[in-house]
Write an enzyme that holds these catalytic residues in place. Sequence first.
Site, PDB file in Angstrom:
ATOM      1  N   SER A   1      -7.734   6.304   5.430  1.00  0.00           N
ATOM      2  CA  SER A   1      -7.548   5.892   4.027  1.00  0.00           C
ATOM      3  C   SER A   1      -8.598   4.867   3.624  1.00  0.00           C
ATOM      4  O   SER A   1      -9.232   4.973   2.572  1.00  0.00           O
ATOM      5  CB  SER A   1      -6.165   5.258   3.839  1.00  0.00           C
TER       6      SER A   1
ATOM      7  N   SER B   1      -1.308  -9.195  -2.205  1.00  0.00           N
ATOM      8  CA  SER B   1      -0.573  -8.018  -1.769  1.00  0.00           C
ATOM      9  C   SER B   1      -0.030  -7.314  -3.004  1.00  0.00           C
ATOM     10  O   SER B   1       0.174  -7.948  -4.037  1.00  0.00           O
ATOM     11  CB  SER B   1       0.577  -8.420  -0.844  1.00  0.00           C
TER      12      SER B   1
ATOM     13  N   HIS C   1       6.407   4.276  -4.171  1.00  0.00           N
ATOM     14  CA  HIS C   1       5.708   3.021  -4.443  1.00  0.00           C
ATOM     15  C   HIS C   1       6.562   1.949  -5.111  1.00  0.00           C
ATOM     16  O   HIS C   1       6.462   0.773  -4.781  1.00  0.00           O
ATOM     17  CB  HIS C   1       4.453   3.260  -5.264  1.00  0.00           C
TER      18      HIS C   1
ATOM     19  N   ASP D   1      -2.426   9.911   5.489  1.00  0.00           N
ATOM     20  CA  ASP D   1      -1.658   8.669   5.318  1.00  0.00           C
ATOM     21  C   ASP D   1      -0.258   8.983   4.770  1.00  0.00           C
ATOM     22  O   ASP D   1       0.766   8.642   5.390  1.00  0.00           O
ATOM     23  CB  ASP D   1      -2.498   7.772   4.388  1.00  0.00           C
TER      24      ASP D   1
END
Length: 463
Positions: free
Chosen positions: A392, A78, A334, A223
């Site tokens: 996406s 991840s 992010h 997205d």
Amino acid sequence: TTMAGDYFVKDIALAEFGRKELDIAETEMPGLMALRAEYGDSKPLKGSRITGSLHMTIQTAVLIETLVALGADVRWASCNIFSTQDHAAAVIAKAGIPVFAVKGQTLEEHWDYLDKSFMFPEGANLILDDGGDATLYILLGARAEAGEDLGVPTSEEEEAIHAQIKKRMAASPGWFTKTREDIQGVSEETTTGVHRLYELVKQGQLPFPAINVNDSVTKSKFDNKYGCKESLVDGIRRATDTMMAGKVAVVCGYGDVGKGSAASLRGAGARVKVTEVDPICALQAAMDGFEVVVLEDVVNSADIFITTTGNKDVIRIEHMREMKDMAIVGNIGHFDNEIQVANLKNHKWTNIKEQVDMIEMPSGSRLILLSEGRLLNLGNATGHPSFVMSASFTNQVLAQIELWTKGDEYNNDVYILPKHLDEKVARLHLDRIGVKLSTLSNEQASYIGVSAEGPFKPEHYRY
Ligand code: NAI
């Protein structure tokens, strides 16, 4: 946390639940399923060994199984310590695909798991990245192997990556340099990672071609926007159960994510204000009906603060000191440095539940911090819904096919998928929601100067 075989997940027994949700997600991801139908027999990704570093969610599990159906060997980590859905990781592990991801893993584990996701016996030859950590790991490691001093870490994040690089260098000398040579390309999911790639090109340091998936129209205009429109408020609600209607919410940044986030809060009945530095985006926000303010003017009156900028130090300690009691602070960009969380470390923290903390300021007022400042839609909720992630990830798969089958036609530069593929991705998502497309007559097509089959717009068109 259990480890058995070549994976590291919270609990492999969650795989059964994961498979049920995966089956539902597949019905909402028509783009990925269409690629399985189109390429399942020819297997264009045969021979590829893809290291994926992207939020290990149910939607990502459908992406991974699509890559495998197209012939790829895949290992996965991840890209964020809070974003894994443990049942999604479990179902991938159970399917025999090496995955290293646990919701709530430490920063040390984050880099260790990323390292493990590169450990194909014959080495990885493609990267699928989200935010650029997998690319950074290899490039920084190779620079260290070439004798460069990585310097003194300036954050916990940097400290963790430096430590992991040293570990790998000691265990397998020359590994980073060899891996850098073996990698034939990277496809990058998000704005922040794309930004890093263009910086590398500027410095002449991108060693392989890169495909910027983020700037496919069917990615960032869907997205980042419609995804956040659903998942931002989802995250705030699951974290706090706060009443949204009537509250004053401030959204910092009005790019694609900011537009979706402001719409999300407005849709929930909040009174939304926006901050921006770019006059174009500020004007857009105003004309969309949002009051555009500077943070300092609203910091002591608003109830909810959300950063969406991809920039650092946007909500600073001096802002948080001014906020009213029980203000909610979170980030959907992010990285976690949009909010100066590090400067809160010496305050009194009370953990309410996973990814929700109450922090007491010197004045005695408290604030609720979501996901320790990491992207809250994935930390406090489950990220975007499947349908938008299908768009996406269909771009991601097309990018991986492009890099694997035609990589040598590309220079070490950053590319965007051609418009006909962007239109293809959109086309694959029409049926599911009953969209009926009109068609151009040949006369009409030639009148506006396009082919009746598309592409329908020139490159410079902005949507
Ligand atoms: P963008 O570049 O379209 O928007 C960012 C906006 O923030 C720009 O308009 C910029 O002018 C503004 N900005 C920069 N510094 C600012 C400041 N100090 N104060 C106010 N505004 C400021 O980027 P996009 O695509 O919206 O992405 C933003 C971040 O969200 C990136 O880090 C991206 O990687 C991330 N992202 C997160 C997703 C999620 O699900 N959580 C989904 C997609 C992207």
